[in-house]
Design a protein around this motif. Structure first.
Motif, PDB file in Angstrom:
ATOM      1  N   VAL A   1       0.842  -1.206   0.000  1.00 39.01           N
ATOM      2  CA  VAL A   1       0.000   0.000   0.000  1.00 39.01           C
ATOM      3  C   VAL A   1       0.876   1.256   0.000  1.00 39.01           C
ATOM      4  CG1 VAL A   1      -1.695   1.300   1.323  1.00 39.01           C
ATOM      5  CG2 VAL A   1      -1.925  -1.180   1.115  1.00 39.01           C
ATOM      6  N   GLU A   2       1.949   1.218   0.796  1.00 38.31           N
ATOM      7  CA  GLU A   2       2.851   2.376   0.841  1.00 38.31           C
ATOM      8  C   GLU A   2       3.505   2.616  -0.518  1.00 38.31           C
ATOM      9  OE1 GLU A   2       5.621   1.657   3.904  1.00 38.31           O
ATOM     10  OE2 GLU A   2       4.199   1.927   5.554  1.00 38.31           O
ATOM     11  N   LEU A   3       3.941   1.529  -1.175  1.00 34.87           N
ATOM     12  CA  LEU A   3       4.562   1.681  -2.489  1.00 34.87           C
ATOM     13  C   LEU A   3       3.583   2.263  -3.503  1.00 34.87           C
ATOM     14  CD1 LEU A   3       6.703  -1.574  -2.787  1.00 34.87           C
ATOM     15  CD2 LEU A   3       7.547   0.774  -2.623  1.00 34.87           C
ATOM     16  N   ASP A   4       2.331   1.807  -3.427  1.00 33.24           N
ATOM     17  CA  ASP A   4       1.323   2.345  -4.332  1.00 33.24           C
ATOM     18  C   ASP A   4       1.093   3.826  -4.065  1.00 33.24           C
ATOM     19  OD1 ASP A   4      -0.865   1.846  -6.377  1.00 33.24           O
ATOM     20  OD2 ASP A   4      -2.053   2.621  -4.704  1.00 33.24           O
ATOM     21  N   SER A   5       1.070   4.194  -2.785  1.00 37.15           N
ATOM     22  CA  SER A   5       0.889   5.602  -2.429  1.00 37.15           C
ATOM     23  C   SER A   5       2.090   6.440  -2.865  1.00 37.15           C
ATOM     24  CB  SER A   5       0.678   5.738  -0.918  1.00 37.15           C
ATOM     25  OG  SER A   5       0.570   7.100  -0.551  1.00 37.15           O
ATOM     26  N   ILE A   6       3.286   5.905  -2.662  1.00 38.90           N
ATOM     27  CA  ILE A   6       4.499   6.606  -3.093  1.00 38.90           C
ATOM     28  C   ILE A   6       4.499   6.785  -4.603  1.00 38.90           C
ATOM     29  CG2 ILE A   6       7.005   6.383  -3.308  1.00 38.90           C
ATOM     30  CD1 ILE A   6       6.974   5.031  -0.560  1.00 38.90           C
ATOM     31  N   ASN A   7       4.135   5.724  -5.321  1.00 41.51           N
ATOM     32  CA  ASN A   7       4.120   5.800  -6.781  1.00 41.51           C
ATOM     33  C   ASN A   7       3.146   6.876  -7.270  1.00 41.51           C
ATOM     34  OD1 ASN A   7       4.842   4.554  -9.478  1.00 41.51           O
ATOM     35  ND2 ASN A   7       2.627   4.261  -9.497  1.00 41.51           N
TER      36      ASN A   7
ATOM     37  N   GLY B   1       6.063  14.310 -10.595  1.00 41.85           N
ATOM     38  CA  GLY B   1       6.699  14.230 -11.900  1.00 41.85           C
ATOM     39  C   GLY B   1       6.040  15.112 -12.936  1.00 41.85           C
ATOM     40  N   HIS B   2       4.733  15.278 -12.856  1.00 46.08           N
ATOM     41  CA  HIS B   2       3.994  16.104 -13.811  1.00 46.08           C
ATOM     42  C   HIS B   2       3.656  17.476 -13.244  1.00 46.08           C
ATOM     43  CE1 HIS B   2       3.431  12.796 -16.654  1.00 46.08           C
ATOM     44  NE2 HIS B   2       3.179  12.023 -15.611  1.00 46.08           N
ATOM     45  N   ALA B   3       4.189  17.784 -12.085  1.00 44.91           N
ATOM     46  CA  ALA B   3       3.763  19.005 -11.393  1.00 44.91           C
ATOM     47  C   ALA B   3       4.241  20.273 -12.079  1.00 44.91           C
ATOM     48  CB  ALA B   3       4.274  18.995  -9.952  1.00 44.91           C
ATOM     49  N   ARG B   4       5.293  20.172 -12.916  1.00 47.39           N
ATOM     50  CA  ARG B   4       5.798  21.386 -13.546  1.00 47.39           C
ATOM     51  C   ARG B   4       4.776  21.977 -14.506  1.00 47.39           C
ATOM     52  NH1 ARG B   4      11.740  20.722 -15.791  1.00 47.39           N
ATOM     53  NH2 ARG B   4      11.466  22.959 -15.882  1.00 47.39           N
ATOM     54  N   HIS B   5       3.940  21.123 -15.071  1.00 50.00           N
ATOM     55  CA  HIS B   5       2.962  21.619 -16.033  1.00 50.00           C
ATOM     56  C   HIS B   5       1.541  21.550 -15.496  1.00 50.00           C
ATOM     57  CE1 HIS B   5       6.226  21.605 -18.928  1.00 50.00           C
ATOM     58  NE2 HIS B   5       6.482  20.357 -18.619  1.00 50.00           N
TER      59      HIS B   5
END
Length: 426
Positions: free
Chosen positions: A261-267, A274-278
């Motif tokens: 669950v943590e890995l899914d949340s981290i992903n 990763g897409h936050a710049r746009h």
């Protein structure tokens, strides 16, 4: 990167050439544009000067031609009076008009630029000759022959004066034209230099954008590796138990499920970053701090005015950053009775630039030594042996770089730690 200074504070290194280059380019562009404007102004000045020279030369020649007209009338009247022996009534009036015209010519402020000292002295001599010879002859009706010789000399002088004026005006015009051509050449040079600097600036900005994209990818990769490495290692250990003859304990199975669950949340969170710049989702800074304060086991002292609280910032990144810094501060003050964790935020208004957000997270923990400060920027380094495995200060620094911000750390053993974030807001 930074250098550890006296007192355990990380000090920024000297600005590299890549940082000073844009300043030099923009300064050169401004200087070149300023010189272009100056050259354009000088060109206009020379054009006006050329027109003034032509106008002044025309004024002098006009007065010379008027004087020659008077000379012609006077010469005719003197010849008639000499032959008939009778005085001509118009002679005295024409003589006075000639004197008045020559006097105005000699008083022109700019006549010295067209006539040399000798011509000016001769002009004054002609005026004196009119007073001494021509006017007495016109009034008394005698000495017509001497007056006629004087007026012939005056006519010859006026012919030379007209020629001298033309030559002088041509010389002055040529000098002004040369200066005008030089100014135009400078204008072309500075305009070409401005275009070159604009091209260099455009190339530099393109390369800078490319480097920022590469930095964003690098930082994103470090974030992903740092936040998933230990969890993947735990899952690998769990899978090793599945291949054995003894089934894994129920606690290990539950821990493995939580790790998934943590890995899914981290992903999911890293994909947002990763897409936050746009596609950045903005949120008031005060709301982000309040959300973190509610989930913190310690009481946070928040010092932020209304302007700072209402400032919109990228929600995911700032939540991740502030939460990591608060967690680090919580671990740092563990075991102290007088635990103090402070979050302060202020907006600095700047001239012709975006406002600057200065956010500080400080604690009164044990602090860090210079050696420890030098290691906190190393990837995957952690001062915590507990359950919390967050971004780490290294990745906090890298994440701030992707947002064109800066993170600085200052700490002293026994005096606590302060982390300062500076970020240009919209």
């Amino acid at each position: 990167m930074g250098l550890v200074c006296r007192g355990g504070t990380i000090c920024p290194m000297k600005r590299p050439i890549s940082t000073l280059l844009p300043m030099v380019l923009y300064a050169g562009l401004l200087l070149s544009l300023g010189l272009s404007v100056w050259s354009l102004a000088r060109t206009e000045t020379y054009r006006q000067r050329s027109e003034i020279i032509a106008s002044q030369a025309l004024e002098i020649r006009s007065r010379v031609w008027q004087a020659r007209e008077h000379v012609a009338r006077i010469a005719g009247a003197l010849e008639l009076a000499r032959q008939t022996g009778k005085s001509v009534p118009q002679l005295a009036m024409s003589s006075r008009l000639l004197r008045f015209n020559l006097s105005l010519l000699s008083r022109l402020e700019y006549v010295k630029f067209f006539l040399g000292p000798e011509n000016q002295a001769e002009l004054e001599g002609l005026i004196a000759g009119i007073d001494a010879v021509l006017l007495p002859a016109a009034v008394s009706g005698r000495n017509y022959q001497e007056a006629l010789q004087s007026i012939i000399s005056t006519d010859r002088y006026l012919v030379r004066l007209s020629s001298t004026t033309v030559n002088s005006s041509q010389g002055l015009s040529v000098a002004v034209q040369i200066a005008n051509d030089a100014a135009r050449n400078r204008l072309r040079l500075f305009a070409a230099l401005s275009a070159l600097l604009l091209s260099v600036i455009a190339i530099h900005q393109y390369n800078k954008t490319t480097r920022e994209k590469d930095q964003h990818i690098k930082s994103f990769s470090l974030l992903f590796a740092h936040m998933t490495r230990t969890r993947i290692a735990a899952l690998r250990l769990f899978l090793g138990y599945l291949d054995g003859p003894i089934p894994p304990p129920l606690e290990m199975t539950d821990a493995a499920m939580r790790t998934v669950v943590e890995l899914d949340s981290i992903n999911e969170g890293l994909m947002i970053i990763g897409h936050a710049r746009h596609q950045a989702k903005l949120s008031p800074l005060g709301r982000i701090i309040s959300d973190i304060a509610r989930g913190c086991q310690n009481t946070l002292a928040v010092e932020a005015d209304i302007e700072a609280r209402e400032t919109l910032v990228p929600a995911s990144q700032f939540h991740l950053l502030i939460d990591e810094l608060v967690r680090n501060a919580t671990n740092a003050v563990a075991g102290r009775e007088d635990q103090v964790i402070t979050i302060s935020a202020v907006i600095h208004q700047r001239f012709l630039r975006r406002p600057l957000l200065i956010l500080t997270v400080s604690d009164n923990g044990s602090g860090m030594t210079q050696e420890l400060l030098a290691k906190v920027r190393e990837p995957f380094f952690s001062t915590k042996a507990g359950k919390h495995v967050g971004l780490g200060l290294t990745n906090c620094v890298e994440l701030m770089k992707t947002m064109a911000g800066k993170l600085e750390i200052s700490s002293k053993p026994g005096a606590g730690t302060s982390v300062r974030i500076t970020y240009s807001v919209r």
